[in-house]
Design a protein around this motif. Structure first.
Motif, PDB file in Angstrom:
ATOM      1  N   UNK A 188      55.569  49.496  97.481  1.00 18.02           N
ATOM      2  CA  UNK A 188      55.085  50.679  98.208  1.00 18.02           C
ATOM      3  C   UNK A 188      53.604  50.865  97.892  1.00 18.02           C
ATOM      4  N   UNK A 189      52.948  51.634  98.740  1.00 17.18           N
ATOM      5  CA  UNK A 189      51.530  51.934  98.533  1.00 17.18           C
ATOM      6  C   UNK A 189      51.392  53.122  97.579  1.00 17.18           C
ATOM      7  N   UNK A 190      50.280  53.147  96.850  1.00 19.75           N
ATOM      8  CA  UNK A 190      50.029  54.308  96.016  1.00 19.75           C
ATOM      9  C   UNK A 190      49.112  54.022  94.848  1.00 19.75           C
ATOM     10  N   UNK A 191      48.875  55.048  94.072  1.00 19.60           N
ATOM     11  CA  UNK A 191      48.032  54.963  92.883  1.00 19.60           C
ATOM     12  C   UNK A 191      48.923  54.821  91.652  1.00 19.60           C
ATOM     13  N   UNK A 192      48.580  53.892  90.766  1.00 21.56           N
ATOM     14  CA  UNK A 192      49.341  53.720  89.534  1.00 21.56           C
ATOM     15  C   UNK A 192      49.055  54.893  88.601  1.00 21.56           C
ATOM     16  N   UNK A 221      54.541  53.228  86.929  1.00 20.65           N
ATOM     17  CA  UNK A 221      54.934  54.389  87.727  1.00 20.65           C
ATOM     18  C   UNK A 221      53.830  54.640  88.743  1.00 20.65           C
ATOM     19  N   UNK A 222      54.202  54.556  90.052  1.00 21.26           N
ATOM     20  CA  UNK A 222      53.266  54.830  91.142  1.00 21.26           C
ATOM     21  C   UNK A 222      53.428  56.293  91.562  1.00 21.26           C
ATOM     22  N   UNK A 223      52.338  56.905  91.977  1.00 21.21           N
ATOM     23  CA  UNK A 223      52.351  58.321  92.373  1.00 21.21           C
ATOM     24  C   UNK A 223      53.504  58.597  93.353  1.00 21.21           C
ATOM     25  N   UNK A 224      54.373  59.578  93.021  1.00 15.92           N
ATOM     26  CA  UNK A 224      55.583  59.836  93.783  1.00 15.92           C
ATOM     27  C   UNK A 224      55.461  60.994  94.767  1.00 15.92           C
ATOM     28  N   UNK A 225      54.373  61.746  94.760  1.00 16.43           N
ATOM     29  CA  UNK A 225      54.307  62.978  95.541  1.00 16.43           C
ATOM     30  C   UNK A 225      54.587  62.733  97.022  1.00 16.43           C
ATOM     31  N   UNK A 226      53.938  61.746  97.606  1.00 13.25           N
ATOM     32  CA  UNK A 226      54.114  61.455  99.030  1.00 13.25           C
ATOM     33  C   UNK A 226      55.563  61.100  99.331  1.00 13.25           C
ATOM     34  N   UNK A 227      56.183  60.326  98.443  1.00 18.52           N
ATOM     35  CA  UNK A 227      57.536  59.844  98.701  1.00 18.52           C
ATOM     36  C   UNK A 227      58.577  60.939  98.455  1.00 18.52           C
ATOM     37  N   UNK A 228      58.290  61.879  97.565  1.00 22.57           N
ATOM     38  CA  UNK A 228      59.169  63.038  97.404  1.00 22.57           C
ATOM     39  C   UNK A 228      59.149  63.895  98.667  1.00 22.57           C
ATOM     40  N   UNK A 229      57.971  64.055  99.251  1.00 19.70           N
ATOM     41  CA  UNK A 229      57.856  64.827 100.487  1.00 19.70           C
ATOM     42  C   UNK A 229      58.616  64.151 101.624  1.00 19.70           C
ATOM     43  N   UNK A 230      58.550  62.841 101.681  1.00 22.08           N
ATOM     44  CA  UNK A 230      59.271  62.112 102.732  1.00 22.08           C
ATOM     45  C   UNK A 230      60.782  62.267 102.571  1.00 22.08           C
ATOM     46  N   UNK A 276      44.664  51.362  92.877  1.00 20.56           N
ATOM     47  CA  UNK A 276      45.376  51.488  94.142  1.00 20.56           C
ATOM     48  C   UNK A 276      46.084  50.176  94.448  1.00 20.56           C
ATOM     49  N   UNK A 277      47.365  50.260  94.739  1.00 19.67           N
ATOM     50  CA  UNK A 277      48.147  49.072  95.080  1.00 19.67           C
ATOM     51  C   UNK A 277      48.779  49.282  96.449  1.00 19.67           C
ATOM     52  N   UNK A 278      49.095  48.177  97.088  1.00 13.88           N
ATOM     53  CA  UNK A 278      49.714  48.227  98.418  1.00 13.88           C
ATOM     54  C   UNK A 278      50.993  47.419  98.427  1.00 13.88           C
ATOM     55  N   UNK A 279      51.869  47.740  99.348  1.00 14.55           N
ATOM     56  CA  UNK A 279      53.171  47.066  99.420  1.00 14.55           C
ATOM     57  C   UNK A 279      52.994  45.581  99.722  1.00 14.55           C
ATOM     58  N   UNK A 280      53.693  44.752  98.961  1.00 13.14           N
ATOM     59  CA  UNK A 280      53.735  43.303  99.192  1.00 13.14           C
ATOM     60  C   UNK A 280      52.349  42.655  99.170  1.00 13.14           C
ATOM     61  N   UNK A 281      51.460  43.160  98.332  1.00 15.68           N
ATOM     62  CA  UNK A 281      50.129  42.569  98.226  1.00 15.68           C
ATOM     63  C   UNK A 281      50.210  41.186  97.600  1.00 15.68           C
ATOM     64  N   UNK A 282      49.181  40.369  97.869  1.00 17.40           N
ATOM     65  CA  UNK A 282      49.187  38.996  97.351  1.00 17.40           C
ATOM     66  C   UNK A 282      48.961  38.966  95.844  1.00 17.40           C
ATOM     67  N   UNK A 283      48.122  39.842  95.344  1.00 22.02           N
ATOM     68  CA  UNK A 283      47.816  39.859  93.908  1.00 22.02           C
ATOM     69  C   UNK A 283      48.983  40.483  93.142  1.00 22.02           C
TER      70      UNK A 283
END
Length: 399
Positions: free
Chosen positions: A72-76, A95-104, A194-201
């Protein structure tokens, strides 16, 4: 009187010279008739059952290796492990920031509740129309619309439930856990990144070192010969499910204390090298073996009955590569062609060409040839330096 004594002395001396000359001529004739035998060192061969041990080059390979990436996308927000330490499967790593996903999740839950309310209304409407359509109090078209609205409400509820489940999954992905147990490497990302879902790195890597794989290579032709020998019964004691493997570490030359087991061999031959890969698995409780180390695997491939261990110095090669040795038979040198299976220490393992009880010539080979007369003298070949030495009886006789 003096003259008589003088003639008598001359006559006696003449007789002595003549006698010595006759003795020398007789000895020379005897020497010409019976050439002197060349002393050679021999060992008596005994047929025995010998285990086939093939030494092969190889490298260590991690038993399991997992690159950790975000889903998932978010800030570590947190990093919860020590770099280079041991982690267990399921342990939280990031642990990636959960606020957005809690709202969803909340939004999806509300949507599910709304769709359920709509479905309840549609069900009640269709239920009221059931008796009315029979008495023709409502048209058939109105009743069909009520049935359709109920079906659409059920589909809407199922869709909302799926959306809620997806939101919960995304929320769970904000906690990055270890998929396997093992040693974790350094972290390429820290808090605030900042990380993104399924990034290459990758974020980090986990490597399982206990147990560990060892991949060794064997010549394809050699493996085929062994399989044929096993099939026709010449090589025995091969259990495909329990082939023991020993290991020597190239960096130190020391033998690894743990024994491994052969797992499988590839079904194809490398087109470039003509070799087949064999994979063994070794216990590695102390982490002595690390992925990528060069090693030599000693694979036990059955046992050969009726074979001979011949000192390598007693074996010679012709220009075409065929091997042969000299044996002493009735005081004469006889050449015998050999079929060599492999080397074992300072010996060749010979499977054909020799017989039990043969007097193999190991010393003095340079001074003899086929048909030459020899005087065999037993020697021992178990000296610490690998050289032959006179047997006890021979040494005593020499003294």
């Amino acid at each position: 009187m003096r003259t008589c004594l003088k003639f008598a002395s001359v006559a006696a001396l003449t007789l002595m010279v003549a006698a010595c000359s006759e003795q020398n001529e007789g000895g020379q004739q005897q020497a010409n008739a019976q050439p002197q035998a060349t002393p050679v060192g021999t060992v008596t061969l005994e047929a025995q059952t010998v285990g086939l041990v093939e030494e092969m080059p190889g490298r260590t390979v991690a038993f399991r290796k997992a690159d950790i990436r975000p889903q998932v996308d978010g800030i570590i927000k947190e990093r919860n492990f020590t770099e280079g330490g041991i982690v267990e499967a399921g342990q939280q790593l990031y642990m990636i920031d959960q606020d957005v996903y809690l709202a969803r999740v909340d939004a999806a839950q509300a949507e599910l509740s709304r769709q359920r309310a709509s479905l309840d209304q549609a069900v009640k409407t269709r239920t009221r129309y059931d008796p009315l359509v029979k008495s023709q109090a409502v048209s058939r078209q109105t009743y069909d619309d009520a049935v359709s609205a109920e079906a659409q409400g059920k589909a809407a509820v199922a869709s909302a439930r799926a959306e809620l489940e997806q939101a919960r999954i995304d929320l769970a992905y904000t906690t990055v856990t270890a998929p396997i147990s093992g040693q974790i490497s350094s972290s390429d990302y820290s808090e605030g990144s900042l990380v993104t879902a399924n990034q290459a790195a990758k974020l980090t890597t986990i490597t399982q070192l206990d147990p560990i794989y060892v991949d060794v290579t064997q010549a394809g032709g050699r493996l085929l010969k062994i399989k044929q020998a096993v099939k026709n019964g010449r090589i025995k004691g091969v259990d495909a499910g329990n082939i023991e493997v020993s290991l020597i570490i190239d960096a130190t030359g020391a033998e690894y204390p743990q024994k491994g087991t052969l797992q499988f061999s590839d079904v194809t031959v490398n087109e470039t090298t003509g070799t087949v890969r064999l994979r063994a698995v070794f216990p590695n409780p102390d982490g002595t073996l690390l992925p990528g180390m060069f090693v030599r695997g000693q694979v036990r491939q059955g046992r050969l009955e009726g074979a001979f261990l011949v000192p390598q110095k007693a074996v010679m090669r012709r220009p075409d590569g065929t091997a042969y040795s000299y044996v002493a038979v009735d005081g004469k040198v006889v050449s015998k062609d050999l079929q060599i299976e492999q080397s074992q220490g300072e010996n060749w393992l010979v499977s054909a060409g020799l017989e039990d009880g043969d007097q193999l010539i190991v010393d003095g080979i340079q001074r003899i040839g086929p048909g030459a007369a020899v005087a065999p003298q037993p020697v021992e070949t178990a000296a610490d330096d690998g050289s032959a030495k006179p047997a006890d009886d021979t040494a005593k006789a020499a003294e």
